[in-house]
Structures are given as C-alpha cells and as structure tokens.
Design an enzyme around this catalytic site. Structure first.
Site, PDB file in Angstrom:
ATOM      1  N   GLN A  24      -8.936   9.923   8.590  1.00 20.49           N
ATOM      2  CA  GLN A  24      -7.672  10.659   8.612  1.00 20.49           C
ATOM      3  C   GLN A  24      -7.508  11.509   7.358  1.00 20.49           C
ATOM      4  O   GLN A  24      -7.110  12.681   7.432  1.00 20.49           O
ATOM      5  CB  GLN A  24      -6.506   9.678   8.729  1.00 20.49           C
TER       6      GLN A  24
ATOM      7  N   LYS B 257      -7.672   4.006   2.953  1.00 17.77           N
ATOM      8  CA  LYS B 257      -8.026   3.081   4.029  1.00 17.77           C
ATOM      9  C   LYS B 257      -8.295   3.862   5.318  1.00 17.77           C
ATOM     10  O   LYS B 257      -9.216   3.546   6.054  1.00 17.77           O
ATOM     11  CB  LYS B 257      -6.903   2.063   4.266  1.00 17.77           C
ATOM     12  N   ASP B 258      -7.481   4.876   5.563  1.00 16.26           N
ATOM     13  CA  ASP B 258      -7.702   5.757   6.707  1.00 16.26           C
ATOM     14  C   ASP B 258      -8.587   6.911   6.241  1.00 16.26           C
ATOM     15  O   ASP B 258      -8.136   8.055   6.124  1.00 16.26           O
ATOM     16  CB  ASP B 258      -6.372   6.276   7.259  1.00 16.26           C
TER      17      ASP B 258
ATOM     18  N   GLY C 136       0.815  -1.208   0.000  1.00 18.31           N
ATOM     19  CA  GLY C 136       0.000   0.000   0.000  1.00 18.31           C
ATOM     20  C   GLY C 136       0.847   1.256   0.000  1.00 18.31           C
ATOM     21  O   GLY C 136       0.594   2.207  -0.755  1.00 18.31           O
ATOM     22  N   HIS C 137       1.886   1.267   0.844  1.00 20.25           N
ATOM     23  CA  HIS C 137       2.791   2.422   0.883  1.00 20.25           C
ATOM     24  C   HIS C 137       3.527   2.584  -0.444  1.00 20.25           C
ATOM     25  O   HIS C 137       3.673   3.703  -0.963  1.00 20.25           O
ATOM     26  CB  HIS C 137       3.825   2.260   1.995  1.00 20.25           C
TER      27      HIS C 137
END
Length: 284
Positions: free
Chosen positions: A155, A151-152, A36-37
């Site tokens: 945030q 996903k966040d 993901g990163h």
C-alpha cells in the site's frame, strides 16, 4: 481537537495554517486505533506544525465477501486516543459524503502492475479503492506530508507511486511497523484472533525472520520460502502468499537485488494477517 465531517471545515483550518506559513501533516486511518496509529500521530507532530487525522472505513477497498459491515468502529475511544496524542483536527466523513453518486459511478484511480499482485491479486479492486480514497483525502486536506505504516508495504509503495505519477505536492513518509511484545505486527484485525490464535500469530514474524536469515547465509530463497510455508501451515495458518521481492520495485527479486523485502499474507481463524520485513542481502 476539532472533529468534523464537513469538507469545508477541514479546508478552512488548513488554509488558515498554510496562510501563516505553517505545515500540515496528515494521518489517514480507518479507525479502531492502536499504538501503531498513535505512533504515526506522534511522528507527525515532530515533522509538522499541525496534525490532521481522518477516520473513514472505506467501502471501495472491501470485496463483496470481506468484513466491511463487521469492521470495528470505535469512534469514541479513537477520539480519546487522538486527543491524548495531540491531534488537532479529526475528519470523520460518511460514505455518502465521499461517494455521493455511489461506488458504481465514482471516478477511480488505479496504479498498474504493483497494484495487481500480492494483496491486489487476492483482493481484486482493493488497491483501486485505496488509491481512490487516499487521492480524495489528499485533495480535501491538502497536507504537506502524509504518514503511513510500513506494515502495509505494498500500500505504501502504491501511494508513493500515485503521488509521483500524478505530481501531487505531498511528501509520503513510511514509518516502521509497531509490534506487540511477541513480534506480531499491530493491526485492527488482530481483534478477530482468539487468545490461542494470537499466541500462534507471532509465528508469522518469526518465519519471515527465518527466511531473511537463510537468504543472508546464501541459502536458495525458494527452498527457504517452501520451508516457511510448511512452518506456517503447521502453526494453523493458511498462507495466501509468502514471497521475496525487491524492496525498491516490488518486482520478483533477482540475483542483483540487494535491497529486499520478505512480504507475506496468511489467514489465521477469521483474520487475514499481513507482514513484511525489509533487509539487505549483504548487510554491511
């Protein structure tokens, strides 16, 4: 790739790039990098001339009983992944550099309302820590754009709100959640799961999809969510929250909202998993 803990080094490189009229994309992380990163880094490379990544496990966003000390720190492996992905500059500051007067004396940023609900209600002070560190990193790196995973979701919305409210000249870009073959959202905290728990963890995404299907077929969402929570409990989860919200405001969804998000958090073993899926109530 240049790796540095010095603010001055980061600023020198970014200033040199900007002086030449080149753009800079920024990917802030807490390390223990997964695909993901790396997807964020790859996307950043398509949007800007240069990519800066930070790795900093931020103590301000951890509660007193949370996993700060145990949070996985894998700098050597992370660096190898970033080099392979083509990142040019890696910022690895220490807590002493970021918070020289300590957390108790640190000026902070708080985004009201949306920062107090969902994960903010379960983790008091968490989003204060997130907003503060992201603002500090933005001031240090001074990028043209910054990329975050969806996903966040909460945030991401908080950071977008902060950037708008404080007139920061930065484009905040959300990138779709990267998932394992089972549907489980990739997360550094997935490493806390046992093999059996990881198998069961995919239930979270399937349950979210079931609620979306029910809403799109006209079922009362409260009934669908109640069923979803029972489904999660049967799979061994302890639900934290499971809600239908407006994907535009994160407020409780009403009959007039078409752009929606099912957003959830639940404990499974030692891990607290979060996930969400946005959708249209009446797809075209």
């Amino acid at each position: 790739m240049i790796t540095t803990a010095a603010i001055s080094t980061i600023r020198e490189h970014v200033k040199a790039w900007h002086t030449k009229g080149e753009t800079v994309a920024f990917v802030p992380t807490m390390g223990n990098l997964h695909q993901g990163h790396i997807t964020l880094v790859n996307e950043a490379k398509t949007r800007a001339d240069h990519v800066v990544v930070s790795i900093f496990v931020n103590p301000m966003q951890f509660g007193p009983k949370e996993d700060l000390d145990g949070y996985p720190r894998t700098l050597e492996q992370d660096s190898e992944k970033l080099i392979a992905a083509g990142a040019e500059l890696l910022f690895t500051p220490t807590p002493e550099l970021i918070y020289p007067r300590g957390l108790a004396q640190q000026t902070f940023i708080e985004v009201p309302d949306i920062g107090d609900e969902l994960c903010g209600a379960s983790r008091p002070g968490h989003f204060r820590g997130v907003a503060t560190i992201v603002a500090k990193l933005f001031n240090i790196v001074q990028p043209d754009m910054a990329l975050f995973g969806r996903k966040d979701f909460q945030q991401l919305m908080i950071i977008k709100t902060m950037v708008e409210d404080l007139s920061m000249p930065i484009e905040v870009i959300g990138i779709d959640t990267i998932r394992e073959a089972s549907g489980l959202a990739m997360s550094s905290r997935n490493g806390y799961l046992t093999a059996d728990e990881k198998h069961r963890a995919a239930t979270l995404k399937r349950t979210i999809d079931d609620v979306i299907n029910a809403v799109q077929h006209g079922q009362d969402y409260r009934q669908a969510i109640a069923q979803a929570e029972q489904q999660l409990k049967a799979a061994g989860f302890t639900p934290d929250y499971f809600e239908l919200r407006s994907a535009d405001t994160l407020r409780q969804a009403n009959e007039n909202d078409n752009h929606l998000v099912v957003i959830a958090a639940a404990y499974l073993g030692k891990a607290r998993l979060i996930d969400n899926v946005s959708f249209s109530r009446h797809p075209k």
